[in-house]
Scaffold this motif. Sequence first.
Motif, short mmCIF file in Angstrom:
data_model
loop_
_atom_site.label_atom_id
_atom_site.label_comp_id
_atom_site.label_asym_id
_atom_site.label_seq_id
_atom_site.Cartn_x
_atom_site.Cartn_y
_atom_site.Cartn_z
N LEU A 32 -14.31 -4.46 -2.06
CA LEU A 32 -13.73 -4.78 -3.36
C LEU A 32 -13.95 -3.64 -4.36
O LEU A 32 -13.04 -3.29 -5.13
CB LEU A 32 -14.31 -6.09 -3.90
CG LEU A 32 -13.98 -7.35 -3.11
CD1 LEU A 32 -14.71 -8.56 -3.68
CD2 LEU A 32 -12.48 -7.59 -3.07
N SER A 33 -15.12 -3.04 -4.34
CA SER A 33 -15.41 -1.92 -5.24
C SER A 33 -14.52 -0.72 -4.91
O SER A 33 -14.03 -0.03 -5.81
CB SER A 33 -16.88 -1.51 -5.14
OG SER A 33 -17.72 -2.56 -5.55
N THR A 34 -14.32 -0.48 -3.62
CA THR A 34 -13.46 0.61 -3.19
C THR A 34 -12.02 0.36 -3.63
O THR A 34 -11.31 1.27 -4.06
CB THR A 34 -13.55 0.80 -1.67
OG1 THR A 34 -14.92 1.03 -1.33
CG2 THR A 34 -12.71 1.96 -1.19
N PHE A 35 -11.58 -0.89 -3.55
CA PHE A 35 -10.24 -1.25 -4.03
C PHE A 35 -10.11 -0.91 -5.51
O PHE A 35 -9.12 -0.33 -5.94
CB PHE A 35 -9.96 -2.73 -3.79
CG PHE A 35 -8.71 -3.23 -4.47
CD1 PHE A 35 -7.47 -2.98 -3.92
CD2 PHE A 35 -8.78 -3.93 -5.66
CE1 PHE A 35 -6.31 -3.42 -4.55
CE2 PHE A 35 -7.63 -4.38 -6.30
CZ PHE A 35 -6.39 -4.12 -5.74
N LEU A 36 -11.13 -1.26 -6.30
CA LEU A 36 -11.07 -0.96 -7.73
C LEU A 36 -11.10 0.54 -8.00
O LEU A 36 -10.42 1.02 -8.91
CB LEU A 36 -12.20 -1.65 -8.48
CG LEU A 36 -12.02 -3.15 -8.64
CD1 LEU A 36 -13.16 -3.74 -9.45
CD2 LEU A 36 -10.71 -3.48 -9.31
N LEU A 37 -11.84 1.28 -7.20
CA LEU A 37 -11.82 2.73 -7.35
C LEU A 37 -10.43 3.29 -7.06
O LEU A 37 -9.92 4.15 -7.77
CB LEU A 37 -12.83 3.39 -6.40
CG LEU A 37 -14.27 3.41 -6.85
CD1 LEU A 37 -15.18 3.86 -5.72
CD2 LEU A 37 -14.43 4.31 -8.06
N ALA A 38 -9.80 2.76 -6.01
CA ALA A 38 -8.47 3.24 -5.62
C ALA A 38 -7.40 2.86 -6.65
O ALA A 38 -6.41 3.59 -6.80
CB ALA A 38 -8.10 2.66 -4.25
N THR A 39 -7.60 1.77 -7.36
CA THR A 39 -6.59 1.33 -8.33
C THR A 39 -7.01 1.59 -9.77
O THR A 39 -6.36 1.09 -10.69
CB THR A 39 -6.29 -0.18 -8.15
OG1 THR A 39 -7.50 -0.92 -8.39
CG2 THR A 39 -5.75 -0.47 -6.77
N SER A 40 -8.05 2.38 -9.97
CA SER A 40 -8.58 2.55 -11.33
C SER A 40 -7.59 3.23 -12.28
O SER A 40 -7.69 3.06 -13.47
CB SER A 40 -9.89 3.33 -11.31
OG SER A 40 -9.69 4.64 -10.83
#
Length: 163
Positions: free
Chosen positions: A150-158
């Motif tokens: 989930l954190s990686t998803f947020l990094l990718a969509t930041s």
Amino acid sequence: MTTATTVVPGSADGTSRRHVAVIVLSGIVGVTLGVLWIGEGWTKYHAGFGAADIRLVADSAAQNSRVPGFFQEFCTHILGPNAGLFGFAMPALEVALGIGFIAVVASRKFADRLPTTILARMVGGGSVFTLTTYWLSDQLIWEYPIMVLLSTFLLATSSSRPR
């Protein structure tokens, strides 16, 4: 002569449905991570987490063959000797990450895009880093891999913020 126009969600400001979906999903993910991190920190504070717990993790990791050598050295020379500091700092960091994730979601409508993106990257990166250290010390519980994803998803969509 009048023409009928179909209103597409998000099209008024030039965003596509896909872009809007990413923004909504990242908001849900951000709040979920915020709640999970605050829960982690709160549980530790409530249970009296402190230096003894950090020493237990450091000693266990230093002797564990599943823990990489560089992290065993970190546990032996930094984590263990500074157990009091880490015993206080880790739950505080977890609560701060939770508040940070929720602040990113809340700031999307009210703040300038660049600081929100920077905050999202800092919180997402801090989350991935913290969870990786837990994983390296062989302190893996079921939600950590999910939280990393989930954190990686947020990094990718930041950078997928409204313009």
